[in-house]
Design a protein around this motif. Structure first.
Motif, PDB file in Angstrom:
ATOM      1  N   LYS A 160      32.037  39.944  45.894  1.00 41.10           N
ATOM      2  CA  LYS A 160      31.871  38.375  45.926  1.00 41.10           C
ATOM      3  C   LYS A 160      32.540  37.810  44.603  1.00 41.10           C
ATOM      4  O   LYS A 160      32.157  38.198  43.537  1.00 41.10           O
ATOM      5  CB  LYS A 160      30.505  38.112  46.177  1.00 41.10           C
ATOM      6  CG  LYS A 160      30.061  38.389  47.633  1.00 41.10           C
ATOM      7  CD  LYS A 160      28.612  37.884  47.959  1.00 41.10           C
ATOM      8  CE  LYS A 160      27.628  38.519  47.038  1.00 41.10           C
ATOM      9  NZ  LYS A 160      26.271  38.248  47.310  1.00 41.10           N
ATOM     10  N   ASP A 161      32.974  36.493  44.874  1.00 44.04           N
ATOM     11  CA  ASP A 161      33.325  35.694  43.529  1.00 44.04           C
ATOM     12  C   ASP A 161      34.010  36.725  42.347  1.00 44.04           C
ATOM     13  O   ASP A 161      33.390  36.737  41.276  1.00 44.04           O
ATOM     14  CB  ASP A 161      32.104  35.377  42.736  1.00 44.04           C
ATOM     15  CG  ASP A 161      30.803  34.383  43.996  1.00 44.04           C
ATOM     16  OD1 ASP A 161      30.038  34.616  43.816  1.00 44.04           O
ATOM     17  OD2 ASP A 161      31.523  33.808  44.616  1.00 44.04           O
ATOM     18  N   THR A 162      35.050  37.019  42.784  1.00 51.14           N
ATOM     19  CA  THR A 162      35.859  37.866  41.772  1.00 51.14           C
ATOM     20  C   THR A 162      36.289  37.013  40.823  1.00 51.14           C
ATOM     21  O   THR A 162      36.749  35.984  41.015  1.00 51.14           O
ATOM     22  CB  THR A 162      37.272  38.606  42.599  1.00 51.14           C
ATOM     23  OG1 THR A 162      37.843  37.476  43.392  1.00 51.14           O
ATOM     24  CG2 THR A 162      36.598  39.504  43.296  1.00 51.14           C
ATOM     25  N   LYS A 163      36.077  37.487  39.542  1.00 47.57           N
ATOM     26  CA  LYS A 163      36.543  36.776  38.244  1.00 47.57           C
ATOM     27  C   LYS A 163      37.911  37.395  37.946  1.00 47.57           C
ATOM     28  O   LYS A 163      38.744  36.643  37.288  1.00 47.57           O
ATOM     29  CB  LYS A 163      35.476  36.700  37.261  1.00 47.57           C
ATOM     30  CG  LYS A 163      34.339  35.811  37.647  1.00 47.57           C
ATOM     31  CD  LYS A 163      33.289  35.917  36.535  1.00 47.57           C
ATOM     32  CE  LYS A 163      33.809  35.375  35.254  1.00 47.57           C
ATOM     33  NZ  LYS A 163      32.655  35.528  34.220  1.00 47.57           N
ATOM     34  N   TYR A 164      38.094  38.484  38.148  1.00 46.58           N
ATOM     35  CA  TYR A 164      39.246  39.464  37.612  1.00 46.58           C
ATOM     36  C   TYR A 164      40.064  39.825  38.354  1.00 46.58           C
ATOM     37  O   TYR A 164      41.412  39.984  38.093  1.00 46.58           O
ATOM     38  CB  TYR A 164      38.604  40.334  36.447  1.00 46.58           C
ATOM     39  CG  TYR A 164      37.684  39.517  35.650  1.00 46.58           C
ATOM     40  CD1 TYR A 164      36.211  40.058  35.905  1.00 46.58           C
ATOM     41  CD2 TYR A 164      37.917  39.016  34.739  1.00 46.58           C
ATOM     42  CE1 TYR A 164      35.059  39.735  34.931  1.00 46.58           C
ATOM     43  CE2 TYR A 164      37.123  38.531  33.695  1.00 46.58           C
ATOM     44  CZ  TYR A 164      35.647  38.779  33.783  1.00 46.58           C
ATOM     45  OH  TYR A 164      34.665  38.275  33.052  1.00 46.58           O
ATOM     46  N   ILE A 165      39.935  40.310  39.490  1.00 43.62           N
ATOM     47  CA  ILE A 165      40.865  40.946  40.682  1.00 43.62           C
ATOM     48  C   ILE A 165      41.787  39.870  41.128  1.00 43.62           C
ATOM     49  O   ILE A 165      41.225  38.885  41.474  1.00 43.62           O
ATOM     50  CB  ILE A 165      40.016  41.723  41.835  1.00 43.62           C
ATOM     51  CG1 ILE A 165      39.066  43.078  41.304  1.00 43.62           C
ATOM     52  CG2 ILE A 165      41.023  42.133  42.698  1.00 43.62           C
ATOM     53  CD1 ILE A 165      38.338  43.563  41.978  1.00 43.62           C
ATOM     54  N   GLY A 166      43.049  40.237  41.036  1.00 41.97           N
ATOM     55  CA  GLY A 166      44.130  39.149  41.466  1.00 41.97           C
ATOM     56  C   GLY A 166      44.004  38.159  40.747  1.00 41.97           C
ATOM     57  O   GLY A 166      44.845  37.362  40.970  1.00 41.97           O
ATOM     58  N   LYS A 167      43.552  38.124  39.509  1.00 40.03           N
ATOM     59  CA  LYS A 167      43.569  36.753  38.763  1.00 40.03           C
ATOM     60  C   LYS A 167      44.573  37.042  37.577  1.00 40.03           C
ATOM     61  O   LYS A 167      44.723  38.100  36.927  1.00 40.03           O
ATOM     62  CB  LYS A 167      42.366  36.179  37.995  1.00 40.03           C
ATOM     63  CG  LYS A 167      41.269  36.223  38.808  1.00 40.03           C
ATOM     64  CD  LYS A 167      41.240  34.872  39.960  1.00 40.03           C
ATOM     65  CE  LYS A 167      40.368  34.651  40.684  1.00 40.03           C
ATOM     66  NZ  LYS A 167      39.860  35.680  41.855  1.00 40.03           N
ATOM     67  N   GLU A 168      45.457  35.919  37.106  1.00 42.90           N
ATOM     68  CA  GLU A 168      46.504  35.847  35.983  1.00 42.90           C
ATOM     69  C   GLU A 168      45.445  35.356  34.758  1.00 42.90           C
ATOM     70  O   GLU A 168      44.429  35.256  34.769  1.00 42.90           O
ATOM     71  CB  GLU A 168      47.639  34.889  36.428  1.00 42.90           C
ATOM     72  CG  GLU A 168      48.321  35.222  37.449  1.00 42.90           C
ATOM     73  CD  GLU A 168      49.443  34.170  37.642  1.00 42.90           C
ATOM     74  OE1 GLU A 168      50.365  34.509  38.356  1.00 42.90           O
ATOM     75  OE2 GLU A 168      49.450  33.101  36.883  1.00 42.90           O
TER      76      GLU A 168
END
Lengths: 827, 258
Positions: free
Chosen positions: A22-30
């Protein structure tokens, strides 16, 4: 320009359906700062070639001056007299690990110092050990003059080598009875046979693979076509950190050796007991196997140095290992009037030794009837090395599609979609019997989606035309080309079997993740960092899975590759399947660690009061009294009560009372061995070119790349792999080739001035990258690999664009000007 | 009549060509006594003759320094003890008699600044700048990819503001120069390094330090380069991983025209 398309989390707990946190902060983020970035950009990271050690000596080995030659005599006296030379190990000394290794990478891969070389530049004859690199070079110059060679018959053209009546290259060669080619395709109805030859026209073997009944299907087909081309001048690995191995015996009896090497995977041959280190590698792309000989030569040299480290250097190693494409490709295909392929027969003179020509055909089409004959010739060009490989296999697939498209006056992308499938089944069957059964989103059709995006991006519908029909006002021919393939690596059982293979061999212990008293989490990750940003992606996964801040996850790079025997470390190549292999363990360990932290949060905390407390330990109340782990969660490195988020404490409030850091361990899971993991992700590429009919020069106007990555962890990493793959693939398609002196078999362009690697300005047009996420891969979150396939598939992209431009097929796979002009009848 | 000779020495010069020629034989100092090396110890000097003429009945000194009295002779200086000789043969005879087997400790003493640190070093004739930076100063950023062909750019450093291939420059040419490597750029321009990292202008990283140096040199000369400027400036750096676009993005970010 890059665009991304998201997916919704899956529902079932299976590796390919493990839900995103839930609430991913880093996976898939630039915008995540690469772990290795500062060190690399500032030049402070140490590659193997940068290593120096007290008392280190240097070693270099002679390179054969001709293709196929044998030493007659060698006088080492003058070379030994060069100041600084310690020892010269000769070919005719009592060898320790001498022998011919029948590698599938090359028919004759020597393990130590052979007397006879089968390609120019091969390491053989003598190893010089000296105080300095300069002294090695000085002595080698002298030794080369003082060595006599007998030149033996050689062939650079394997078609000539295997003709009846050809001169035997290895008349004394023994029959190769055992052969174990790489098998990476699973098919319901498959047979394989191998025949080893005893010097039959310079062939050492032939393999026949049969899927279904290609002969009958060919007879019944409405249409048939036969065609062929050849890749006679291979590309090579050139442009990487050249081979270095350092070896040092750590015991006086020379039985335990410590080595440092710049290979990608486990390259240190375990013929000796020891410790191996594998540092940052300057470009590997899967290439690992030439390290075998250098590794042994380093160890052999180290026997002479009384426990001093020896650095064995092979400066020109990266020019001697070819890409897999060189060979002769002959194909016959049966198909219907709508473009549906019903039978394929392939006859491949296969120089690389591991190529499965049908590999991408099986993974990207539903064709049920395939017959493959692979003939293995002796040749004297050199060995093959896996470097972003799969290009030849993709060429077989796309050649068939384009030939059918040309004959039926169809769009080749339409032919691809009509035949989409895998391992003998159509995509319609896979939708019903695989996607729905195993919880994938059956509404996603990867090939249709990538082709749709790519066609729009390049304006295919307005620009595509029949081959050879569009002459531009500037006098050049306009062409537009297309290539496609399955995305790889994609298979859960690929990563499972990969890990299980090593566990069965009792090579490794469990894998572990630790939690420090400070609340930070650490995991030891293997080195052999080859540039795919492993550390950062593992850090992102673990941080999001547990609920930590990014910097509260420490991925400790240790420098032992997967071949060593230490525990608590990730495994897996850092190339195209490192992430899908290690993500399984990263997620499981992270979830285990999170559970343990939450359990500790509900239990009394021990306050040691020092090392010894004679009156008993002092206990503090739990961080979250009267709560259960299920009532808690972790976010931003804070443990909090779900029902009352203001009730929160930092993880360190729990872990600081631990007597020591805590570990969680796990072993790679056993996935369903009966599960057939059909490859369902796809990739495609479009290229627009202008071909000058007077010079044969090909200008790329635009390149569109569309890749189904399944689930993207690091967008910038994926994007850079696509860009890098395009530059390399385009270069290997259009400009890179090795030239040989026909009289001597010597390479004429084994230097970076004469071997043209693409530079920044060599692709003049735009590279338009699109990444989609269908989740249709069998690894965690539905993710797949991306480090290899963009290059591999594009190794022939200009071939199809040029064909569309000039309306002629090139006899050669590459589209260098001379081959273009030859196709136009001008040379 | 007597003559007095005054010698005006020109600057000592050993040409690069001579060093390159000699370097191959000065291995371990054993070949110092070779004719090639000793011939390089000669230097041309201008000599102005002062001619004193004594007139009949007295002494009168007439000094002439006319052009036709200025000659150029070659003096040979022993590299070991500094004695001067009028011919190569004399020097060689002296050397063979006095210094046979003696190795000359070094070639040239240079002073230079590397990443804002001052160094005075005794460099051997055949050392390249790359050898100096890596082997003597312990800097690992100038990488070896093409093995001295000057083809890859991975050894690039900045010398007096210009990007150069350190494998193609002799160490002895660097006397008085100011040199920056990517280690120093990481301190002086951390924003450039950060831009490289955030734009993923690297994969394996082997070529990256060379690119960083070329980039800084570009930005020092052109703070706001166009994409064409960037491609031209970086056209001599090879990246086998092929990740060129990241460099363009990183540079444009630093230049402020992303």
């Amino acid at each position: 320009m890059t665009t991304y398309y998201g997916i919704e989390p899956g529902e079932k707990y299976k590796p390919w359906l493990w839900p995103l946190p839930k609430d991913t902060k880093y996976i898939g983020k630039e915008g995540i700062y690469r772990k290795d970035g500062f060190m690399k950009a500032s030049g402070t990271v140490k590659y193997c070639r940068d290593l120096t050690m007290p008392g280190m000596l240097y070693a270099k080995t002679m390179e054969a001056p001709h293709a196929h030659c044998k030493i007659i005599a060698m006088d080492t006296s003058r070379a030994e007299a060069v100041p600084g030379v310690r020892k010269i190990i000769r070919y005719d000394e009592d060898p320790i690990w001498y022998g011919i290794f029948d590698s599938f990478r090359a028919p004759l891969t020597p393990m130590a110092l052979p007397t006879e070389a089968w390609f120019s530049g091969q390491l053989c004859g003598a190893t010089i050990i000296a105080d300095t690199e300069l002294a090695c070079e000085e002595a080698m110059r002298i030794l080369e003059k003082d060595t006599e060679w007998e030149r033996l018959p050689f062939y650079l053209d394997w078609d000539e080598a295997i003709k009846p009546g050809s001169t035997p290259i290895y008349p004394d060669r023994e029959l190769i009875n055992h052969y174990n080619p790489g098998r990476s395709v699973e098919f319901p109805d498959f047979t394989l046979s191998w025949t080893g030859f005893e010097n039959k026209n310079n062939m050492y073997g032939e393999e026949i693979q049969e899927y279904g009944d290609a002969d009958s299907a060919m007879t019944e087909a409405t249409n048939t076509l036969e065609f062929s081309f050849k890749e006679s001048l291979p590309d090579t690995l050139a442009g990487i950190e050249a081979q270095v191995q350092i070896a040092k015996y750590i015991d006086a009896s020379n039985t335990i050796v410590e080595t440092w090497e710049n290979g990608q995977g486990s390259n240190s041959i375990h013929q000796t007991d020891g410790i191996s280190h594998c540092h940052y590698s300057g470009g590997r792309f899967g290439h690992a196997f030439n390290v075998l000989q250098g590794d042994l030569l380093a160890k052999r040299a180290a026997l002479e140095t009384n426990q001093r480290p020896v650095c064995h250097l092979h400066d020109r190693s990266h020019f001697y290992w070819m890409g897999e494409e060189f060979g002769t490709y002959k194909m016959k295909v049966g198909y219907e009037d709508n473009g549906k392929i019903t039978a394929i027969k392939i006859q491949n003179i296969n120089c690389c030794g591991i190529l499965d020509p049908e590999n991408k055909i099986c993974k990207s089409t539903g064709c049920e009837n395939i017959h493959v004959t692979k003939t293995y010739p002796y040749q004297n060009i050199g060995p093959y090395s896996c470097y972003r490989h799969g290009g030849a296999q993709a060429a077989f697939l796309n050649e068939i599609c384009h030939r059918i498209a040309e004959d039926l006056n169809m769009d080749p992308a339409e032919v691809a979609m009509i035949n989409d499938g895998a391992d003998g089944h159509s995509m319609e069957w896979i939708n019903e019997n695989v996607k729905k059964k195993y919880g994938f989103d059956a509404t996603r059709d990867s090939l249709n989606e990538v082709i749709d995006i790519g066609k729009k991006a390049i304006d295919w519908n307005n620009k595509w035309h029949e081959p050879g029909t569009k002459l531009l006002p500037n006098g050049k021919y306009h062409g537009i080309g297309f290539m496609y393939c399955n995305s790889w690596h994609h298979r859960a059982d690929d990563n499972s079997s990969f890990l299980k293979y090593r566990r069965e061999r009792d090579m490794w212990g469990p894998i572990g993740l630790g939690v420090y008293k400070s609340g930070k989490v650490f995991v030891e990750g293997a080195h052999n960092e080859v540039g795919v940003n492993r550390g950062t992606t593992y850090q992102a996964i673990i941080a999001d899975e547990i609920g930590l801040n990014f910097d509260d996850v420490v991925v400790k790079f240790i420098d032992e590759p997967e071949g060593s025997r230490s525990s608590f470390r990730f495994r897996g190549h850092g190339g195209s399947r490192g992430l899908i292999s290690n993500a399984v363990m990263a997620i499981r360990l992270a979830q285990k660690a999170k559970k343990m932290i939450l359990e500790k949060a509900c239990k009394p905390r021990m306050n040691p009061g020092g090392y010894f407390d004679l009156y008993g330990y002092q206990w503090l109340e739990p961080a979250f009294p009267n709560k259960t782990p299920e009532e808690l969660d972790i976010k931003d490195s804070m443990v909090f009560e779900i029902a009352n988020p203001n009730n929160k404490q930092p993880i360190s409030a729990i872990t600081t009372y631990l007597s020591r850091e805590m570990f969680v361990t796990d072993v790679p899971p056993d996935l369903d061995e009966e599960l057939h993991t059909y490859p369902m992700g796809r990739q495609c590429y479009f290229m627009e070119v202008e071909v000058d009919p007077d010079t044969g020069h090909v200008d790329v106007i635009k390149d569109v790349c569309v890749y189904d990555a399944g689930k993207i962890i690091s967008p910038e990493t994926c994007h850079s792999q696509m860009i890098g793959g395009t530059y390399m693939g385009y270069g290997r398609s259009r400009v890179e080739e090795v030239f040989f002196d026909p009289n001597d078999g010597v390479r004429l362009n084994d230097d970076l001035i004469n071997y043209p690697i693409n530079l920044i300005g060599d692709i003049k047009g735009d590279i338009d990258v699109h990444l989609i996420e269908t989740g249709l891969n069998w690894a965690p979150y539905g993710m797949g690999g991306i480090g290899e396939s963009p290059t591999a598939v594009q190794t022939h992209i200009t071939r199809y664009a040029v064909h569309n431009a000039i309306g002629k097929w090139l006899d050669e796979g590459k589209t260098t000007p001379e081959y273009v002009l030859k196709a136009l009848g001008k040379v | 009549m007597s003559e007095k000779t005054e010698i005006k020495k020109g600057p000592r010069k050993i040409s690069r060509r001579q060093f390159l020629r000699d370097a191959g034989i000065v291995v371990g100092g054993t070949a110092v006594g070779s004719a090639f090396f000793l011939s390089a110890c000669g230097e041309e000097v201008e000599v102005t003759k002062t001619v004193t003429t004594t007139a009949p009945g007295g002494t009168k000194t007439i000094t002439t320094t006319a052009a036709d009295n200025t000659v150029t002779i070659t003096k040979y200086t022993c590299p070991v003890d500094g004695l001067e000789f009028n011919s190569l043969e004399e020097l060689k005879a002296h050397y063979d008699a006095t210094h046979e087997g003696v190795a000359v400790a070094g070639g040239t003493v240079i002073s230079l600044s590397v990443n804002n640190k001052e160094y005075t070093l005794d460099v051997k004739p055949r050392w390249t700048l790359q050898d100096l930076l890596r082997d003597q100063l312990g800097l690992t950023s100038p990488k070896d990819m093409c093995h001295g062909y000057g083809a890859c750019g991975s050894c690039s450093v900045i010398v007096d503001g210009r990007p150069v291939l350190s494998c193609m420059m002799l160490a002895c040419e660097c006397d008085g120069t100011v040199i920056e490597t990517s280690e120093g750029i990481a301190v002086s321009r951390p924003d450039l390094i950060d831009a490289y990292v955030l734009n993923h202008a690297m994969q394996c990283g082997y070529c990256t330090p060379g690119f960083v140096c070329t980039t800084k040199a570009l930005l020092d000369h052109n703070a706001n380069p166009t994409e064409a400027d960037i491609k031209e400036a970086l056209g001599g750096n090879i990246c086998r991983c092929g990740d060129y676009i990241g460099h363009i993005k990183a540079i444009r970010q630093v230049a402020g025209n992303k």
